[in-house]
Design a protein around this motif. Structure first.
Motif, PDB file in Angstrom:
ATOM      1  N   ARG A 137     -51.610  40.033  25.115  1.00 14.50           N
ATOM      2  CA  ARG A 137     -51.848  40.878  26.282  1.00 14.50           C
ATOM      3  C   ARG A 137     -53.338  41.144  26.473  1.00 14.50           C
ATOM      4  O   ARG A 137     -53.848  41.112  27.602  1.00 14.50           O
ATOM      5  CB  ARG A 137     -51.100  42.205  26.116  1.00 14.50           C
ATOM      6  CG  ARG A 137     -49.579  42.096  26.172  1.00 14.50           C
ATOM      7  CD  ARG A 137     -48.967  43.458  26.411  1.00 14.50           C
ATOM      8  NE  ARG A 137     -47.516  43.435  26.255  1.00 14.50           N
ATOM      9  CZ  ARG A 137     -46.869  43.904  25.209  1.00 14.50           C
ATOM     10  NH1 ARG A 137     -47.545  44.435  24.195  1.00 14.50           N
ATOM     11  NH2 ARG A 137     -45.561  43.855  25.147  1.00 14.50           N
ATOM     12  N   ILE A 138     -54.034  41.421  25.367  1.00 12.13           N
ATOM     13  CA  ILE A 138     -55.478  41.668  25.451  1.00 12.13           C
ATOM     14  C   ILE A 138     -56.195  40.431  25.989  1.00 12.13           C
ATOM     15  O   ILE A 138     -57.035  40.518  26.898  1.00 12.13           O
ATOM     16  CB  ILE A 138     -56.031  42.064  24.071  1.00 12.13           C
ATOM     17  CG1 ILE A 138     -55.458  43.403  23.620  1.00 12.13           C
ATOM     18  CG2 ILE A 138     -57.558  42.145  24.114  1.00 12.13           C
ATOM     19  CD1 ILE A 138     -55.878  43.815  22.233  1.00 12.13           C
ATOM     20  N   LEU A 139     -55.871  39.271  25.437  1.00  9.98           N
ATOM     21  CA  LEU A 139     -56.513  38.043  25.878  1.00  9.98           C
ATOM     22  C   LEU A 139     -56.216  37.759  27.350  1.00  9.98           C
ATOM     23  O   LEU A 139     -57.108  37.359  28.113  1.00  9.98           O
ATOM     24  CB  LEU A 139     -56.038  36.873  25.011  1.00  9.98           C
ATOM     25  CG  LEU A 139     -56.622  35.502  25.348  1.00  9.98           C
ATOM     26  CD1 LEU A 139     -58.127  35.480  25.125  1.00  9.98           C
ATOM     27  CD2 LEU A 139     -55.952  34.413  24.523  1.00  9.98           C
ATOM     28  N   ALA A 140     -54.980  37.963  27.776  1.00  8.99           N
ATOM     29  CA  ALA A 140     -54.614  37.718  29.161  1.00  8.99           C
ATOM     30  C   ALA A 140     -55.361  38.649  30.101  1.00  8.99           C
ATOM     31  O   ALA A 140     -55.854  38.222  31.155  1.00  8.99           O
ATOM     32  CB  ALA A 140     -53.104  37.880  29.332  1.00  8.99           C
ATOM     33  N   ASP A 141     -55.479  39.939  29.737  1.00  8.44           N
ATOM     34  CA  ASP A 141     -56.181  40.889  30.604  1.00  8.44           C
ATOM     35  C   ASP A 141     -57.668  40.580  30.694  1.00  8.44           C
ATOM     36  O   ASP A 141     -58.264  40.634  31.776  1.00  8.44           O
ATOM     37  CB  ASP A 141     -55.970  42.317  30.078  1.00  8.44           C
ATOM     38  CG  ASP A 141     -54.569  42.820  30.356  1.00  8.44           C
ATOM     39  OD1 ASP A 141     -53.951  42.320  31.309  1.00  8.44           O
ATOM     40  OD2 ASP A 141     -54.089  43.702  29.616  1.00  8.44           O
ATOM     41  N   VAL A 142     -58.295  40.249  29.579  1.00 10.37           N
ATOM     42  CA  VAL A 142     -59.725  39.929  29.591  1.00 10.37           C
ATOM     43  C   VAL A 142     -59.993  38.695  30.438  1.00 10.37           C
ATOM     44  O   VAL A 142     -60.913  38.658  31.268  1.00 10.37           O
ATOM     45  CB  VAL A 142     -60.246  39.745  28.155  1.00 10.37           C
ATOM     46  CG1 VAL A 142     -61.667  39.204  28.161  1.00 10.37           C
ATOM     47  CG2 VAL A 142     -60.207  41.064  27.400  1.00 10.37           C
ATOM     48  N   LYS A 143     -59.187  37.648  30.283  1.00  2.00           N
ATOM     49  CA  LYS A 143     -59.383  36.427  31.059  1.00  2.00           C
ATOM     50  C   LYS A 143     -59.103  36.667  32.544  1.00  2.00           C
ATOM     51  O   LYS A 143     -59.791  36.107  33.414  1.00  2.00           O
ATOM     52  CB  LYS A 143     -58.476  35.329  30.519  1.00  2.00           C
ATOM     53  CG  LYS A 143     -58.870  34.833  29.144  1.00  2.00           C
ATOM     54  CD  LYS A 143     -58.050  33.646  28.722  1.00  2.00           C
ATOM     55  CE  LYS A 143     -58.352  32.444  29.568  1.00  2.00           C
ATOM     56  NZ  LYS A 143     -57.636  31.238  29.090  1.00  2.00           N
ATOM     57  N   ARG A 144     -58.113  37.490  32.844  1.00  4.53           N
ATOM     58  CA  ARG A 144     -57.813  37.773  34.242  1.00  4.53           C
ATOM     59  C   ARG A 144     -58.964  38.504  34.914  1.00  4.53           C
ATOM     60  O   ARG A 144     -59.364  38.168  36.035  1.00  4.53           O
ATOM     61  CB  ARG A 144     -56.535  38.612  34.339  1.00  4.53           C
ATOM     62  CG  ARG A 144     -56.185  39.046  35.750  1.00  4.53           C
ATOM     63  CD  ARG A 144     -54.931  39.900  35.766  1.00  4.53           C
ATOM     64  NE  ARG A 144     -55.038  41.030  34.841  1.00  4.53           N
ATOM     65  CZ  ARG A 144     -55.673  42.161  35.139  1.00  4.53           C
ATOM     66  NH1 ARG A 144     -56.288  42.281  36.311  1.00  4.53           N
ATOM     67  NH2 ARG A 144     -55.713  43.143  34.272  1.00  4.53           N
ATOM     68  N   ILE A 145     -59.519  39.507  34.227  1.00  3.87           N
ATOM     69  CA  ILE A 145     -60.624  40.273  34.809  1.00  3.87           C
ATOM     70  C   ILE A 145     -61.840  39.393  35.013  1.00  3.87           C
ATOM     71  O   ILE A 145     -62.497  39.425  36.071  1.00  3.87           O
ATOM     72  CB  ILE A 145     -60.951  41.482  33.908  1.00  3.87           C
ATOM     73  CG1 ILE A 145     -59.785  42.470  33.914  1.00  3.87           C
ATOM     74  CG2 ILE A 145     -62.228  42.170  34.359  1.00  3.87           C
ATOM     75  CD1 ILE A 145     -59.913  43.550  32.869  1.00  3.87           C
ATOM     76  N   THR A 147     -55.152  34.603  39.042  1.00  4.76           N
ATOM     77  CA  THR A 147     -54.976  35.530  37.937  1.00  4.76           C
ATOM     78  C   THR A 147     -53.962  35.052  36.927  1.00  4.76           C
ATOM     79  O   THR A 147     -53.724  35.728  35.942  1.00  4.76           O
ATOM     80  CB  THR A 147     -54.533  36.892  38.489  1.00  4.76           C
ATOM     81  OG1 THR A 147     -53.315  36.707  39.219  1.00  4.76           O
ATOM     82  CG2 THR A 147     -55.581  37.464  39.424  1.00  4.76           C
ATOM     83  N   ARG A 148     -53.373  33.870  37.175  1.00  7.52           N
ATOM     84  CA  ARG A 148     -52.392  33.373  36.196  1.00  7.52           C
ATOM     85  C   ARG A 148     -53.093  33.054  34.888  1.00  7.52           C
ATOM     86  O   ARG A 148     -54.172  32.485  34.861  1.00  7.52           O
ATOM     87  CB  ARG A 148     -51.693  32.125  36.732  1.00  7.52           C
ATOM     88  CG  ARG A 148     -50.576  31.643  35.833  1.00  7.52           C
ATOM     89  CD  ARG A 148     -49.868  30.456  36.455  1.00  7.52           C
ATOM     90  NE  ARG A 148     -50.754  29.315  36.553  1.00  7.52           N
ATOM     91  CZ  ARG A 148     -50.926  28.430  35.565  1.00  7.52           C
ATOM     92  NH1 ARG A 148     -50.300  28.597  34.420  1.00  7.52           N
ATOM     93  NH2 ARG A 148     -51.731  27.396  35.712  1.00  7.52           N
ATOM     94  N   PHE A 149     -52.466  33.430  33.802  1.00  4.73           N
ATOM     95  CA  PHE A 149     -53.043  33.158  32.479  1.00  4.73           C
ATOM     96  C   PHE A 149     -53.079  31.658  32.229  1.00  4.73           C
ATOM     97  O   PHE A 149     -52.081  30.966  32.402  1.00  4.73           O
ATOM     98  CB  PHE A 149     -52.204  33.858  31.414  1.00  4.73           C
ATOM     99  CG  PHE A 149     -52.783  33.750  30.041  1.00  4.73           C
ATOM    100  CD1 PHE A 149     -53.893  34.492  29.694  1.00  4.73           C
ATOM    101  CD2 PHE A 149     -52.217  32.894  29.110  1.00  4.73           C
ATOM    102  CE1 PHE A 149     -54.417  34.392  28.432  1.00  4.73           C
ATOM    103  CE2 PHE A 149     -52.743  32.794  27.863  1.00  4.73           C
ATOM    104  CZ  PHE A 149     -53.850  33.550  27.519  1.00  4.73           C
ATOM    105  N   MET A 150     -54.247  31.150  31.843  1.00  6.65           N
ATOM    106  CA  MET A 150     -54.440  29.718  31.690  1.00  6.65           C
ATOM    107  C   MET A 150     -53.955  29.256  30.327  1.00  6.65           C
ATOM    108  O   MET A 150     -54.161  29.944  29.337  1.00  6.65           O
ATOM    109  CB  MET A 150     -55.929  29.369  31.842  1.00  6.65           C
ATOM    110  CG  MET A 150     -56.519  29.852  33.166  1.00  6.65           C
ATOM    111  SD  MET A 150     -55.820  28.992  34.578  1.00  6.65           S
ATOM    112  CE  MET A 150     -56.518  27.374  34.342  1.00  6.65           C
TER     113      MET A 150
END
Length: 796
Positions: free
Chosen positions: A125-133, A148-151
């Motif tokens: 979740r942390i990684l997804a939020d940081v990459k999205r931002i 915003t899709r997680f890569m």
């Protein structure tokens, strides 16, 4: 196949002690069966026949018959019945202990895996939020909508991350380092404001996932607010496994020390990529652990079911068996479905975030299948081996008829042939012995794939190693036959043939196509790179294991030195043959090559000491330093062969040899354990025949082997590999002794010693990995532990 054999072949080797002891329970059932048969006074015809020809049977037959009284018969019946009930109670008590052991282990492992799963999902979740931002703000700066899709791990990162390369979490937010060099004050302020907003969103996302920040002021989250107090209690920890990460880690730590109000000011493309890779690997390891736990549950349930069926047949205690069976069905390892649910969730998350919603790709990583062994490999091994033997006989006869083995033969030709043939022969011998080790590790259920972190779908089998060995020797001898034929007919380009063999071999090694075991070739090159650049790379098991092999391949390195000198320096066209044999530079380089493997190994020990703070690594480094000192003393003796330096050679080399022998016995093999139930050995042994280990200890001192025979079983393999050690450790005595022999005899002697040292190393490999496997078994380590990238710091 009997269930007991199937059960032993299916259990997880590292968790063997936690599985139900089926054999012991089966022995108790047999004991009850025998006791009930004695009580009933009945036996089968076969049992009566065996008893009739036994010593007790004969004694009973010829003994005088005494008429037993009714009281004696009743007393005997009561005692036998009491023994029977005692055996039945003993079985139930033992089965209860086994049930408690299995339940306790399952509960412990289940709790560990569930906690690991929660931590991994939290990290994701942390990684997804940081990459999205970061992706949102990168898209907004370029004036286009964001994705915003997680890569997935294999997809390229967003342009903001891959373009600027690094972001700095400063006191005013998240800003690019290029912004400070812009002359526009307005642009700079806009970028700082945007950076502050991005930093606020990153903090909000992290706080939403339970990561706390300290020193943060209320109301500082709006745009244009004052300096953002961001001594964040979270940082990205990426292991320093290569020189680049090591240098970056040192720089970041220096900045962290200078800026104590920030936990991790740097967020850059490589760090995000490595964090994502670590999380992916951690998901794979977690799924592997869950699969093993499910296997543990099903096998133990099946074992209890089987043994209870056997017990009820011989005891006729249906009620007690039913009660115990209900207890098994109600135990945690039989009823709990938490592991199944977590496994399904892991598969779903992995498929979504790391496999592009492709289940086949996800299962390729989560459940890698071992390649099926085919008879074609066995056929090719036999074909190449037979061809090699035939070509070698042809070459030996042709060379003898040509007179090149005589003292008046062509010295340059024999020198080149000797070095090239010896180089490839030693490589082939090492591959063959590695195949023998793979065969033994498989038969003894030593999990070398887990120890070396090999991929199950690309790992070599013993047949593959034998095929590599046979194909190398077949190719080399075929090249020698062609070279000798061209030389006899007077062809001017005959000398090019050995060089062509070298070039083709290097081409096959670096070939980018998926042929000739590409994954193994590339893995080998990565390991060699890690060894050569020690201590800048993190030391793994495969790295120092391969470095240990190089300490036994010093003759091979010297042959490679001559070959490089002869072909690359143009000796066969411009310079005389003696340039690469008698020059001082060549001799000095030979001692440097003898020095390098021990230096690399000492640097690896130093790196492990700095990371693990284990003083045993310093002692291990001292072992290799002693070998380097002995090499320096031998070099000095070769320059000034006086009696003083001769005695120094004996002292230094003897000391290094004894040091290495002690380390082989005590540290690498785990022998000479105090208060061990197996005298002078370990408490746990894999080979059933203990005498094999004692033979290994005794025959390790001579370290001399005169022949090898075919491997038929474990004991034969171990016994035939025992006589390899001390004499080869004392091989340095040849350099001190002056023996008058011909050049060909000298070459044969050194090749024999080099071969025996490699065979000794193959013998050492089995016991070294056996000891490592038993250490993993003692700690129940069946799955590798992957460090998680996001770490919350402790604050006062």
């Amino acid at each position: 196949m009997k269930f007991s054999r199937e059960y032993e072949a299916s259990i997880v080797p590292e968790w063997k002690a936690a599985f139900v002891d089926y054999k012991r329970l089966k022995k108790l059932v047999k004991k009850i069966k025998v006791a009930r048969r004695d009580e009933d006074g009945t036996s089968s015809d076969a049992d009566a026949l065996v008893a009739g020809f036994s010593v007790r049977g004969l004694a009973a037959r010829f003994a005088p018959k005494v008429q037993a009284s009714p009281e004696d018969e009743e007393e005997s019946s009561d005692s036998s019945g009491e023994l029977l009930r005692l055996d039945e109670r003993k079985f139930l008590e033992r089965a209860g202990e086994e049930l408690d052991k299995v339940s306790s282990f399952y509960a412990t492992k289940e709790a560990e895996l569930l906690a690991r799963g929660d931590a991994l999902i939290h990290q994701l979740r942390i990684l997804a939020d940081v990459k999205r931002i970061l992706a949102d703000h990168a898209a907004s700066r370029r004036g286009r909508p964001s994705r915003t899709r997680f890569m997935p791990a294999t997809a390229p990162l967003p342009p903001a991350i891959s373009g600027s390369g690094r972001f700095l979490l400063s006191a005013s937010g998240l800003a690019s380092p290029q912004s400070m060099s812009d002359g526009s004050v307005e642009l700079h302020q806009a970028q700082m404001t945007e950076g502050a907003t991005m930093a606020d969103e990153v903090m909000a996302a992290l706080e939403g996932n339970g990561v706390s920040f300290v020193g943060k002021k209320d109301g500082s989250r709006g745009r244009g607010a004052g300096p953002l107090q961001m001594p964040a209690s979270v940082r990205i920890d990426i292991p320093t496994t290569n020189p680049g990460r090591t240098a970056l880690k040192v720089w970041e730590e220096l900045v962290n020390v200078l800026r104590k109000d920030y936990a991790d000011p740097f967020v850059h493309r490589k760090k995000i990529q490595h964090a994502e890779k670590n999380i992916r690997d951690a998901f794979m390891a977690l799924h592997r652990g869950l699969e093993l736990l499910k296997k543990f549950s099903s096998l133990n349930v099946k074992a209890f079911t089987k043994i209870l069926k056997k017990f009820v047949k011989v005891s006729e205690q249906q009620r007690a068996t039913d009660l115990f069976s209900e207890k098994v069905k109600g135990s945690s390892f039989s009823t709990s479905d938490k592991a199944l649910q977590l496994a399904d969730e892991v598969e779903s998350l992995f498929m979504k975030h790391f496999a592009g919603n492709d289940r086949m790709v996800a299962m390729k990583y989560l459940k890698p299948q071992q390649p099926r062994s085919t008879h074609m490999i066995t056929f090719l091994v036999g074909l190449f081996t037979g061809t090699f033997v035939s070509l070698f006989i042809i070459y030996a006869i042709s060379a003898h008829l040509s007179g090149i083995f005589s003292s008046a033969g062509n010295t340059a030709y024999m020198g080149v042939v000797y070095h090239i043939f010896s180089m490839f022969a030693l490589i082939s011998l090492h591959c063959f012995l590695y195949g023998c080790n793979l065969f033994m590790w498989k038969n003894t259920r030593i999990n070398q794939n887990f120890i070396f972190d090999f991929a199950p779908n690309t790992t070599l089998t013993h047949r593959d190693a034998f095929l590599m060995s046979a194909s190398i020797m077949c190719t080399v001898v075929a090249t020698l036959v062609i070279n000798l034929f061209l030389r006899n007919v007077g062809a001017s380009y005959a000398k090019v043939v050995p060089g062509t063999l070298i070039v083709v071999s290097m081409g096959v090694l670096v070939c980018p196509f998926n042929v000739f075991y590409r994954s193994t070739r590339y893995y080998f090159m990565r390991v060699m790179r890690n060894i050569v650049f020690s201590p800048f790379y993190k030391v793994l098991m495969a790295d120092f294991f391969m470095a240990d092999q190089l300490t036994s391949q010093i003759p091979l390195l010297r042959h490679m030195e001559f070959t490089a000198c002869y072909f690359m320096a143009g000796s066969f066209t411009a310079n005389p043959y003696e340039t690469c044999t008698n020059s001082q530079e060549y001799k000095h380089l030979a001692y440097v090559i003898s020095f390098l493997p021990y230096y690399w190994r000492a640097m690896q020990c130093l790196r492990r000491y700095l990371e693990e703070h284990d003083t045993n690594q310093l002692a291990n480094a001292a072992k290799y330093v002693s070998a380097m000192v002995a090499a320096v003393v031998r070099f000095k003796y070769s320059a000034t062969p006086t009696s003083f330096w001769a005695s120094m050679v004996i002292i230094s080399s003897s000391g290094a040899t004894l040091y290495q022998l002690y380390w082989d016995f005590v540290k690498d093999w785990g022998f000479f354990t105090r208060k061990s139930k197996n005298r002078w050995l370990r408490d746990e042994l894999i080979l059933k025949n203990k005498s094999v280990y004692y033979f290994s200890m005794v025959l390790h001192f001579p370290r001399l082997i005169y022949s090898t025979i075919s491997i038929q079983d474990r004991s034969t393999y171990s016994f035939t590999m025992q006589v390899l050690n001390l004499v080869l450790r004392l091989g340095w005595t040849v350099s001190v002794m002056e023996i008058s022999v011909s050049i060909n005899q000298t070459r044969l002697l050194y090749f024999s010693l080099a071969s025996l040292e490699i065979i000794r190393r193959g013998h050492w490999n089995f016991y070294r990995l056996e000891n490592e496997h038993l250490n993993n078994v003692g700690k129940f380590r069946a799955v590798k532990s992957v460090p998680l990238p996001f770490r919350e710091l402790e604050t006062d």
